[in-house]
Design a protein around this motif. Structure first.
Motif, PDB file in Angstrom:
ATOM      1  N   GLY A  61       0.817  -1.210   0.000  1.00  0.00           N
ATOM      2  CA  GLY A  61       0.000   0.000   0.000  1.00  0.00           C
ATOM      3  C   GLY A  61       0.846   1.253   0.000  1.00  0.00           C
ATOM      4  O   GLY A  61       0.559   2.221  -0.706  1.00  0.00           O
ATOM      5  N   TRP A  62       1.911   1.243   0.798  1.00  0.00           N
ATOM      6  CA  TRP A  62       2.801   2.404   0.846  1.00  0.00           C
ATOM      7  C   TRP A  62       3.441   2.652  -0.510  1.00  0.00           C
ATOM      8  O   TRP A  62       3.521   3.793  -0.966  1.00  0.00           O
ATOM      9  CB  TRP A  62       3.875   2.176   1.913  1.00  0.00           C
ATOM     10  CG  TRP A  62       4.789   3.347   2.069  1.00  0.00           C
ATOM     11  CD1 TRP A  62       4.576   4.459   2.815  1.00  0.00           C
ATOM     12  CD2 TRP A  62       6.058   3.523   1.437  1.00  0.00           C
ATOM     13  NE1 TRP A  62       5.643   5.315   2.692  1.00  0.00           N
ATOM     14  CE2 TRP A  62       6.559   4.762   1.853  1.00  0.00           C
ATOM     15  CE3 TRP A  62       6.812   2.745   0.560  1.00  0.00           C
ATOM     16  CZ2 TRP A  62       7.785   5.245   1.425  1.00  0.00           C
ATOM     17  CZ3 TRP A  62       8.036   3.226   0.141  1.00  0.00           C
ATOM     18  CH2 TRP A  62       8.510   4.463   0.570  1.00  0.00           C
ATOM     19  N   GLN A  71       3.037   5.987  -2.780  1.00  0.00           N
ATOM     20  CA  GLN A  71       4.232   6.710  -3.226  1.00  0.00           C
ATOM     21  C   GLN A  71       4.280   6.818  -4.748  1.00  0.00           C
ATOM     22  O   GLN A  71       4.627   7.859  -5.290  1.00  0.00           O
ATOM     23  CB  GLN A  71       5.494   6.025  -2.723  1.00  0.00           C
ATOM     24  CG  GLN A  71       5.794   6.294  -1.285  1.00  0.00           C
ATOM     25  CD  GLN A  71       6.017   7.766  -1.018  1.00  0.00           C
ATOM     26  OE1 GLN A  71       5.165   8.396  -0.396  1.00  0.00           O
ATOM     27  NE2 GLN A  71       7.098   8.310  -1.462  1.00  0.00           N
ATOM     28  N   PHE A  72       3.934   5.744  -5.443  1.00  0.00           N
ATOM     29  CA  PHE A  72       3.953   5.753  -6.900  1.00  0.00           C
ATOM     30  C   PHE A  72       2.985   6.799  -7.434  1.00  0.00           C
ATOM     31  O   PHE A  72       3.334   7.575  -8.338  1.00  0.00           O
ATOM     32  CB  PHE A  72       3.594   4.367  -7.434  1.00  0.00           C
ATOM     33  CG  PHE A  72       3.583   4.283  -8.926  1.00  0.00           C
ATOM     34  CD1 PHE A  72       4.771   4.194  -9.634  1.00  0.00           C
ATOM     35  CD2 PHE A  72       2.397   4.301  -9.628  1.00  0.00           C
ATOM     36  CE1 PHE A  72       4.774   4.126 -11.016  1.00  0.00           C
ATOM     37  CE2 PHE A  72       2.379   4.240 -11.007  1.00  0.00           C
ATOM     38  CZ  PHE A  72       3.578   4.158 -11.692  1.00  0.00           C
ATOM     39  N   LYS A  73       1.784   6.846  -6.869  1.00  0.00           N
ATOM     40  CA  LYS A  73       0.798   7.829  -7.335  1.00  0.00           C
ATOM     41  C   LYS A  73       1.265   9.252  -7.056  1.00  0.00           C
ATOM     42  O   LYS A  73       1.171  10.130  -7.919  1.00  0.00           O
ATOM     43  CB  LYS A  73      -0.553   7.576  -6.675  1.00  0.00           C
ATOM     44  CG  LYS A  73      -1.267   6.353  -7.208  1.00  0.00           C
ATOM     45  CD  LYS A  73      -2.603   6.168  -6.550  1.00  0.00           C
ATOM     46  CE  LYS A  73      -3.523   7.268  -7.038  1.00  0.00           C
ATOM     47  NZ  LYS A  73      -4.896   7.113  -6.588  1.00  0.00           N
ATOM     48  N   HIS A  78       3.597  14.399  -8.998  1.00  0.00           N
ATOM     49  CA  HIS A  78       4.651  15.401  -8.855  1.00  0.00           C
ATOM     50  C   HIS A  78       5.426  15.548 -10.165  1.00  0.00           C
ATOM     51  O   HIS A  78       5.701  16.667 -10.610  1.00  0.00           O
ATOM     52  CB  HIS A  78       5.591  15.008  -7.718  1.00  0.00           C
ATOM     53  CG  HIS A  78       6.766  15.911  -7.577  1.00  0.00           C
ATOM     54  ND1 HIS A  78       6.674  17.170  -7.049  1.00  0.00           N
ATOM     55  CD2 HIS A  78       8.069  15.735  -7.921  1.00  0.00           C
ATOM     56  CE1 HIS A  78       7.866  17.732  -7.061  1.00  0.00           C
ATOM     57  NE2 HIS A  78       8.732  16.873  -7.584  1.00  0.00           N
ATOM     58  N   LEU A  79       5.764  14.431 -10.788  1.00  0.00           N
ATOM     59  CA  LEU A  79       6.521  14.498 -12.040  1.00  0.00           C
ATOM     60  C   LEU A  79       5.691  15.103 -13.161  1.00  0.00           C
ATOM     61  O   LEU A  79       6.226  15.828 -14.011  1.00  0.00           O
ATOM     62  CB  LEU A  79       7.011  13.102 -12.419  1.00  0.00           C
ATOM     63  CG  LEU A  79       8.097  12.530 -11.500  1.00  0.00           C
ATOM     64  CD1 LEU A  79       8.402  11.088 -11.887  1.00  0.00           C
ATOM     65  CD2 LEU A  79       9.354  13.372 -11.562  1.00  0.00           C
ATOM     66  N   GLU A  80       4.377  14.830 -13.181  1.00  0.00           N
ATOM     67  CA  GLU A  80       3.513  15.451 -14.195  1.00  0.00           C
ATOM     68  C   GLU A  80       3.478  16.960 -14.022  1.00  0.00           C
ATOM     69  O   GLU A  80       3.551  17.711 -14.997  1.00  0.00           O
ATOM     70  CB  GLU A  80       2.097  14.874 -14.116  1.00  0.00           C
ATOM     71  CG  GLU A  80       1.934  13.540 -14.776  1.00  0.00           C
ATOM     72  CD  GLU A  80       2.239  13.583 -16.264  1.00  0.00           C
ATOM     73  OE1 GLU A  80       1.810  14.541 -16.953  1.00  0.00           O
ATOM     74  OE2 GLU A  80       2.935  12.676 -16.741  1.00  0.00           O
ATOM     75  N   ARG A  81       3.369  17.434 -12.778  1.00  0.00           N
ATOM     76  CA  ARG A  81       3.373  18.881 -12.531  1.00  0.00           C
ATOM     77  C   ARG A  81       4.711  19.487 -12.952  1.00  0.00           C
ATOM     78  O   ARG A  81       4.751  20.560 -13.568  1.00  0.00           O
ATOM     79  CB  ARG A  81       3.101  19.169 -11.061  1.00  0.00           C
ATOM     80  CG  ARG A  81       1.659  19.017 -10.670  1.00  0.00           C
ATOM     81  CD  ARG A  81       1.364  19.622  -9.303  1.00  0.00           C
ATOM     82  NE  ARG A  81       2.238  19.133  -8.246  1.00  0.00           N
ATOM     83  CZ  ARG A  81       1.996  18.076  -7.480  1.00  0.00           C
ATOM     84  NH1 ARG A  81       0.886  17.394  -7.660  1.00  0.00           N
ATOM     85  NH2 ARG A  81       2.841  17.706  -6.548  1.00  0.00           N
TER      86      ARG A  81
END
Length: 72
Positions: A39-40, A44-46, A51-54
């Motif tokens: 789950g963690w 984190q992946f999401k 963050h990378l998309e922004r």
């Protein structure tokens, strides 16, 4: 309250066996730990993907701004 099932320590510990807390819960704890770990990683992946998309959008906007400035 005892988590290992002994009310008194006045026994021969060589014959007792395991004396750690929550004995018998090892498999359940491993399952909970693996589910927490997975789950963690999903969370984190999401978050990192967002963050990378922004950051990618900001970089594109910055490149557009710089290309417009260089034209004039």
């Amino acid at each position: 309250m005892s988590t290992i099932g002994y009310e008194s320590w006045a026994v021969d510990l060589a014959e007792v066996g395991p004396i750690y807390p929550f004995q018998g819960w090892e498999i359940a704890m491993v399952i909970v730990g693996v589910l927490f770990w997975l789950g963690w990683h999903r969370i984190q992946f999401k978050r990192e993907s967002e963050h990378l998309e922004r950051a990618k959008r900001r970089a594109r906007d910055h490149a557009d701004i710089m290309s417009n400035i260089e034209r004039y």
